[in-house]
Design a protein around this motif. Structure first.
Motif, PDB file in Angstrom:
ATOM      1  N   ASP B 152      85.565  66.560 146.099  1.00  0.00           N
ATOM      2  CA  ASP B 152      86.681  66.582 145.138  1.00  0.00           C
ATOM      3  C   ASP B 152      86.276  66.138 143.733  1.00  0.00           C
ATOM      4  O   ASP B 152      87.132  65.909 142.877  1.00  0.00           O
ATOM      5  CB  ASP B 152      87.884  65.766 145.647  1.00  0.00           C
ATOM      6  N   LEU B 153      84.972  66.028 143.488  1.00  0.00           N
ATOM      7  CA  LEU B 153      84.540  65.736 142.120  1.00  0.00           C
ATOM      8  C   LEU B 153      84.571  67.006 141.278  1.00  0.00           C
ATOM      9  O   LEU B 153      84.366  68.099 141.791  1.00  0.00           O
ATOM     10  CB  LEU B 153      83.119  65.173 142.111  1.00  0.00           C
ATOM     11  N   ASP B 157      84.108  64.581 135.780  1.00  0.00           N
ATOM     12  CA  ASP B 157      83.758  63.258 136.317  1.00  0.00           C
ATOM     13  C   ASP B 157      82.341  62.855 135.910  1.00  0.00           C
ATOM     14  O   ASP B 157      82.057  61.670 135.687  1.00  0.00           O
ATOM     15  CB  ASP B 157      83.862  63.256 137.857  1.00  0.00           C
ATOM     16  N   GLY B 197      90.535  61.725 149.754  1.00  0.00           N
ATOM     17  CA  GLY B 197      90.403  62.254 148.393  1.00  0.00           C
ATOM     18  C   GLY B 197      90.692  61.196 147.349  1.00  0.00           C
ATOM     19  O   GLY B 197      91.458  60.259 147.594  1.00  0.00           O
ATOM     20  N   LEU B 198      90.081  61.324 146.184  1.00  0.00           N
ATOM     21  CA  LEU B 198      90.360  60.401 145.077  1.00  0.00           C
ATOM     22  C   LEU B 198      91.827  60.562 144.690  1.00  0.00           C
ATOM     23  O   LEU B 198      92.339  61.677 144.598  1.00  0.00           O
ATOM     24  CB  LEU B 198      89.438  60.701 143.899  1.00  0.00           C
ATOM     25  N   ARG B 199      92.488  59.433 144.464  1.00  0.00           N
ATOM     26  CA  ARG B 199      93.926  59.472 144.209  1.00  0.00           C
ATOM     27  C   ARG B 199      94.256  59.806 142.761  1.00  0.00           C
ATOM     28  O   ARG B 199      95.315  60.325 142.446  1.00  0.00           O
ATOM     29  CB  ARG B 199      94.568  58.128 144.581  1.00  0.00           C
ATOM     30  N   HIS B 200      93.325  59.445 141.877  1.00  0.00           N
ATOM     31  CA  HIS B 200      93.607  59.627 140.452  1.00  0.00           C
ATOM     32  C   HIS B 200      93.063  60.954 139.951  1.00  0.00           C
ATOM     33  O   HIS B 200      91.944  61.332 140.280  1.00  0.00           O
ATOM     34  CB  HIS B 200      93.052  58.450 139.673  1.00  0.00           C
ATOM     35  N   PRO B 202      91.435  63.838 137.724  1.00  0.00           N
ATOM     36  CA  PRO B 202      90.318  63.866 136.763  1.00  0.00           C
ATOM     37  C   PRO B 202      90.794  64.325 135.393  1.00  0.00           C
ATOM     38  O   PRO B 202      91.901  64.853 135.268  1.00  0.00           O
ATOM     39  CB  PRO B 202      89.375  64.904 137.366  1.00  0.00           C
ATOM     40  N   LEU B 203      89.944  64.129 134.392  1.00  0.00           N
ATOM     41  CA  LEU B 203      90.207  64.777 133.110  1.00  0.00           C
ATOM     42  C   LEU B 203      90.117  66.285 133.333  1.00  0.00           C
ATOM     43  O   LEU B 203      89.391  66.758 134.200  1.00  0.00           O
ATOM     44  CB  LEU B 203      89.170  64.359 132.061  1.00  0.00           C
TER      45      LEU B 203
END
Lengths: 217, 217
Positions: B152-153, B157, B197-200, B202-203
């Motif tokens: 999920d990157l 990032d 998965g990352l919760r926040h 990305p840009l």
């Protein structure tokens, strides 16, 4: 008989108190205006724009702050003070609050882009940074006792994580206002693992002294 | 008959070539001196100090660079170009080189503290940053295919991680010359996990456009 000596005017002590109060109000007004202007337009914005936004004359600004650097340093001091208060409140809560502290302090730093780069070593920052380091060490110790972060972290790792957040906020400005969140999330996952020890040495307390004293160039 | 017209002097075309070569040599000499001076004393050091260190007169400096900003921008351009070359070489290697790229580029940025803050958006940086983003995306894709970082990157990032490194280098200066290593190590552990998965968020690519164009204040 001058107006100052007339029976109807306030006594000298009272006049002096009022002058002091007026001066404090003006100082607050200048700082508030500067915070708003620098946050919206960047710290390169001239002091004339700050004066205009504050509704005070340039002469009044310069009576309070010798130059823009002095104004920026005072904003940095107030921001660092707020960050330290926040750290100490989290320590005093007695909870495993390292993660919440990092989140709160990053939000706080993000509220004043432009200023944040100066907050680690403006003149006279030593007392506040010493308090900050003590509180960060307490937060880290508690998180390690709670088992929520790895045991080989040192307080300097917490400070470095905030330098990292500052870099993201400083370079990304408004576009990266939340960009630090996902980065910090990855850091905290890394910190939370119980894998092999970190291979790279942390900064030492002496390194941190150099950084804070500004002699680290 | 003047010396310029004497039979023994070089022909005009040759003289013009020599003048061009001299100018190039002087330009390189100024940039080398500036790199050394800024790395040792910080980017706030005056252009007079750079002139002295280069052994050239202030007039010669100003013939090559209109002002200090122009000099710093050219150093930033050369540094970003070196960083992009590095990224493209790693992509061309065909290996899972994301980690090595991050290490190499952070070392490179760390070799020029003071300049690094400007490299993300000096005037005309768009072409180089576009190449950088393409290469970073390629490196990330390959690392994800190799299973060495989470799926999920996104490429942004990677850019944000470099902003973080910049913050550490910029604030910590010499004292933090290796401080980014341990931070990046934690990030890579976080990136390497296969947890939830990352919760926040990305840009976005649009955020990155804003950052690079300098409109992100």
């Amino acid at each position: 008989m001058t107006v100052n000596e007339s029976g109807g005017s306030p006594a000298p002590a009272s006049r002096s108190r009022r002058r002091r109060r007026d001066a404090e109000e003006n100082s607050t007004r200048i700082l508030d205006a500067a915070r708003q202007v620098f946050a919206a337009q960047g710290v390169a914005t001239s002091i004339e724009v700050v004066a205009e936004h504050s509704g005070l004359g340039l002469g009044t600004i310069y009576r309070h702050f010798a130059n823009k650097e002095a104004l920026v340093n005072e904003l940095a001091r107030q921001l660092l003070e707020a960050a330290v208060d926040l750290a100490e409140r989290h320590v005093a809560s007695g909870e495993d609050a390292l993660r919440q502290y990092l989140w709160d302090v990053a939000e706080l730093l993000g509220s004043q882009p432009g200023i944040i780069r100066t907050i680690w070593n403006f003149p006279g920052s030593e007392t506040l940074t010493a308090r900050s380091r003590t509180a960060q060490a307490g937060l880290l110790r508690r998180a390690q006792e709670a088992g929520s972060v790895r045991g080989d972290l040192v307080p300097e790792d917490v400070a470095v994580a905030l330098f990292a957040v500052t870099g993201i906020l400083d370079i990304g400005r408004a576009a990266a206002a939340s960009g630090w969140q996902r980065h910090l999330e990855a850091v905290l996952i890394g910190w939370g693992t119980s894998g092999p020890g970190l291979r790279h040495a942390p900064l030492t307390a002496a390194d941190m002294d150099d950084i804070i004293s500004g002699s680290g160039i």
